[in-house]
Enzyme design. Sequence first.
Site, PDB file in Angstrom:
ATOM      1  N   ASN A 100     -10.839 155.561 122.990  1.00  0.00           N
ATOM      2  CA  ASN A 100     -12.159 155.965 123.492  1.00  0.00           C
ATOM      3  C   ASN A 100     -12.677 155.121 124.653  1.00  0.00           C
ATOM      4  O   ASN A 100     -13.828 155.267 125.064  1.00  0.00           O
ATOM      5  CB  ASN A 100     -13.184 155.970 122.354  1.00  0.00           C
ATOM      6  CG  ASN A 100     -13.344 154.611 121.695  1.00  0.00           C
ATOM      7  OD1 ASN A 100     -12.788 153.607 122.173  1.00  0.00           O
ATOM      8  ND2 ASN A 100     -14.069 154.566 120.586  1.00  0.00           N
TER       9      ASN A 100
ATOM     10  N   HIS B 158       0.658 138.281 113.960  1.00  0.00           N
ATOM     11  CA  HIS B 158      -0.602 138.083 114.685  1.00  0.00           C
ATOM     12  C   HIS B 158      -1.039 136.621 114.714  1.00  0.00           C
ATOM     13  O   HIS B 158      -1.980 136.285 115.449  1.00  0.00           O
ATOM     14  CB  HIS B 158      -1.696 138.941 114.058  1.00  0.00           C
ATOM     15  CG  HIS B 158      -2.017 138.552 112.637  1.00  0.00           C
ATOM     16  ND1 HIS B 158      -1.149 138.775 111.590  1.00  0.00           N
ATOM     17  CD2 HIS B 158      -3.092 137.940 112.094  1.00  0.00           C
ATOM     18  CE1 HIS B 158      -1.684 138.321 110.472  1.00  0.00           C
ATOM     19  NE2 HIS B 158      -2.861 137.807 110.743  1.00  0.00           N
ATOM     20  N   ASP B 159      -0.367 135.758 113.953  1.00  0.00           N
ATOM     21  CA  ASP B 159      -0.722 134.337 113.911  1.00  0.00           C
ATOM     22  C   ASP B 159       0.276 133.449 114.640  1.00  0.00           C
ATOM     23  O   ASP B 159       0.092 132.227 114.674  1.00  0.00           O
ATOM     24  CB  ASP B 159      -0.807 133.860 112.453  1.00  0.00           C
ATOM     25  CG  ASP B 159      -2.031 134.390 111.731  1.00  0.00           C
ATOM     26  OD1 ASP B 159      -3.040 134.667 112.396  1.00  0.00           O
ATOM     27  OD2 ASP B 159      -1.972 134.524 110.494  1.00  0.00           O
TER      28      ASP B 159
ATOM     29  N   GLU C  72       1.677 136.757 101.666  1.00  0.00           N
ATOM     30  CA  GLU C  72       1.681 135.678 102.648  1.00  0.00           C
ATOM     31  C   GLU C  72       1.326 134.388 101.924  1.00  0.00           C
ATOM     32  O   GLU C  72       0.277 134.306 101.273  1.00  0.00           O
ATOM     33  CB  GLU C  72       0.675 135.948 103.763  1.00  0.00           C
ATOM     34  CG  GLU C  72       0.691 134.865 104.829  1.00  0.00           C
ATOM     35  CD  GLU C  72      -0.570 134.825 105.672  1.00  0.00           C
ATOM     36  OE1 GLU C  72      -0.488 134.419 106.836  1.00  0.00           O
ATOM     37  OE2 GLU C  72      -1.650 135.180 105.154  1.00  0.00           O
TER      38      GLU C  72
ATOM     39  N   ASP D  39      -2.917 138.707 102.176  1.00  0.00           N
ATOM     40  CA  ASP D  39      -3.248 137.573 103.033  1.00  0.00           C
ATOM     41  C   ASP D  39      -3.444 136.304 102.201  1.00  0.00           C
ATOM     42  O   ASP D  39      -4.187 136.323 101.207  1.00  0.00           O
ATOM     43  CB  ASP D  39      -4.531 137.910 103.805  1.00  0.00           C
ATOM     44  CG  ASP D  39      -4.880 136.890 104.858  1.00  0.00           C
ATOM     45  OD1 ASP D  39      -4.142 136.781 105.842  1.00  0.00           O
ATOM     46  OD2 ASP D  39      -5.922 136.217 104.689  1.00  0.00           O
TER      47      ASP D  39
ATOM     48  N   ASP E 258      -6.139 152.062 122.427  1.00  0.00           N
ATOM     49  CA  ASP E 258      -7.566 152.401 122.435  1.00  0.00           C
ATOM     50  C   ASP E 258      -7.739 153.852 122.883  1.00  0.00           C
ATOM     51  O   ASP E 258      -7.294 154.221 123.971  1.00  0.00           O
ATOM     52  CB  ASP E 258      -8.310 151.451 123.386  1.00  0.00           C
ATOM     53  CG  ASP E 258      -9.763 151.853 123.601  1.00  0.00           C
ATOM     54  OD1 ASP E 258     -10.337 152.495 122.693  1.00  0.00           O
ATOM     55  OD2 ASP E 258     -10.313 151.538 124.669  1.00  0.00           O
TER      56      ASP E 258
ATOM     57  N   ASP F  25     -13.408 151.929 124.897  1.00  0.00           N
ATOM     58  CA  ASP F  25     -14.330 150.805 124.661  1.00  0.00           C
ATOM     59  C   ASP F  25     -13.620 149.459 124.724  1.00  0.00           C
ATOM     60  O   ASP F  25     -14.233 148.414 124.518  1.00  0.00           O
ATOM     61  CB  ASP F  25     -15.072 150.967 123.341  1.00  0.00           C
ATOM     62  CG  ASP F  25     -14.169 150.869 122.112  1.00  0.00           C
ATOM     63  OD1 ASP F  25     -12.930 150.749 122.280  1.00  0.00           O
ATOM     64  OD2 ASP F  25     -14.695 150.921 120.981  1.00  0.00           O
TER      65      ASP F  25
ATOM     66  N   ASP G  80      -7.926 151.355 118.218  1.00  0.00           N
ATOM     67  CA  ASP G  80      -8.535 152.067 117.094  1.00  0.00           C
ATOM     68  C   ASP G  80      -7.503 152.965 116.412  1.00  0.00           C
ATOM     69  O   ASP G  80      -6.357 153.101 116.868  1.00  0.00           O
ATOM     70  CB  ASP G  80      -9.753 152.872 117.552  1.00  0.00           C
ATOM     71  CG  ASP G  80      -9.478 153.706 118.798  1.00  0.00           C
ATOM     72  OD1 ASP G  80      -8.384 154.304 118.877  1.00  0.00           O
ATOM     73  OD2 ASP G  80     -10.337 153.755 119.698  1.00  0.00           O
TER      74      ASP G  80
ATOM     75  N   ASP H   4      -3.498 145.684 104.707  1.00  0.00           N
ATOM     76  CA  ASP H   4      -3.691 144.241 104.600  1.00  0.00           C
ATOM     77  C   ASP H   4      -4.746 143.981 103.529  1.00  0.00           C
ATOM     78  O   ASP H   4      -5.853 144.528 103.586  1.00  0.00           O
ATOM     79  CB  ASP H   4      -4.162 143.673 105.938  1.00  0.00           C
ATOM     80  CG  ASP H   4      -3.564 142.309 106.239  1.00  0.00           C
ATOM     81  OD1 ASP H   4      -3.537 141.482 105.309  1.00  0.00           O
ATOM     82  OD2 ASP H   4      -3.139 142.083 107.375  1.00  0.00           O
TER      83      ASP H   4
END
Length: 575
Positions: A34, A349-350, A276, A217, A32, A36, A40, A109
């Site tokens: 910034n 990520h899954d 995938e 995906d 990150d 928040d 990013d 993706d």
Amino acid sequence: MTLDQTVTTPVDTAPWWTSAVVYQVYPRSFADSNGDGVGDLPGLITRLDHLERLGVDVIWLSPVYASPHADNGYDISDYQAIDPAFGTLEDFDRLLAEVHARGMKLVMDLVVNHTSDEHPWFVESRSSKHNPKRDWYWWRAPRDGFEAGQPGAEPTNWESFFSGPTWTLDKTTDEYYLHLFAPKQPDLNWENPEVRQAVYAMMRWWLDRGVDGFRMDVINLISKDPALPDGATTGTSGLGDGFPHYGTGPRIHEFLQEMHREVFDGRPGELLTVGEMPGVTWEDARLFTDPARGELDMVFQFEHVSLDHGPGGKFDPKPLDLRDLKASLGRWQTALGEVGWNSLYWNNHDQPRVVSRYGDDGEHWRESATALATVLHLHRGTPYVYQGEELGMTNFPFTGVQELRDVESLNHYAEAVAAGGEPRTVWRGLRAMGRDNARTPVQWDAGPNAGFTTGEPWIAVNPNHTWLNAAAQHDDPRSVFHHYRRLIRLRHELPVVALGDFRMLLPDHPHVYAYERTLGDDRLLVVANLSGSPQTAELDREWATADVILANTEEQLVSPGCVDLRPWEALVLKR
């Protein structure tokens, strides 16, 4: 030594990606810039030196498109815009230039089984039964004999991947729309040629911008049986399994061949396409990745990461039997030996973190992380490293459902408990297998929030970042990070790793994973103890004089006829 599988050598004119390694960035949790609390694109740019040092060839970037984030960006509202949470299109162009300047490629993706319900296409589609884009999605009237909104009125009985029915009633027209995932992710109707042409035009737009390919995906779900028949009822939900009617559907090969012709044929440069494909078989994969058919370069398949699922599914975990894992991975090595190509992965990520799932994230953390990496990376196929895997990142010690962020996990918990599931039992399954385990921020250093952000992170940082972090490993030659560097270098430098024949060894040993790779006169032996107790593996005597070219321990005990392996010890020998 027992030999049970043989694979023939691929042709000498192998594509560039046979010796490549891909690194997946889940941008929300990477870096990150910034404050928040959300990762990013500018933050990713600041960490590219880490990836260059690791030695990877390709970055796969999870979705950064405009999105309401019902499923963390896998619900896209504009395919040609960057979500403000991640930056701007100018930031993306700068990222692409920086990646290319470092000699790496960038793969986007591609999420085109569904869009967001806030995408302009769907906004038009739902506005009227007569809108020109009505048929861009799957709309159906209530089931015969039912009125809209009545229980059981859904057009089919299919159950969503994210729990509940796959159909949601839209009050505007009193018809239902199909969503295999969340209600905010309506499925595109690929039977409509206008949909396909719009998707292909978008893909060409990104390739013209300079991206190097696409990870697609759930791409084998885009072709549905147009009759949309009911599925067999399963479990306690009363809903049906629609997968036989939309998984690897009747026109899937036609659609992918058309995509290849419309988007990739004749385009210069080294591009990569990976699909995938939940539920895909090796027979299907041979067709999808046969170069002569013009479909995809490689597939993501799920067989090996389903072996620890109990009868209740992924949230009903059971211990992994290593013999099952060897049978599965060995079968895919054999099946795609002459034709086709596979991707190699433990994490994404899954999936939960592999060192916590199949390894030992306690006493033998480093050894198990490096042993599992060694076993995977020296197979035939293209390895994929998920962010933080190269550091040995572990599952998060979640203590309650209030700490979760993932829509799949939250929906499952609510539905399972409402159906009478014992909350502690439901929680144990979520704690072990939930997707949020993979989505905690990358651990860059021992400072506040692991160096991920100066603000409040969108999901908690693992408390073990005080000792498990990139800064602590970069200059430690025994670190997990440097072991991954050595594995990647082997693939780059030794053709036998990328192109060699494969032979599974000791298929019935419950704790030792061993195999040979052969290319011409070059031979490799990979042998690893994937357990917490010492093991002895019988070897052909010829290996006693071989060179150990990689190990995750400092001393190796190779003798004529056998190798004595300490807990989670892994060796690579070369003759």
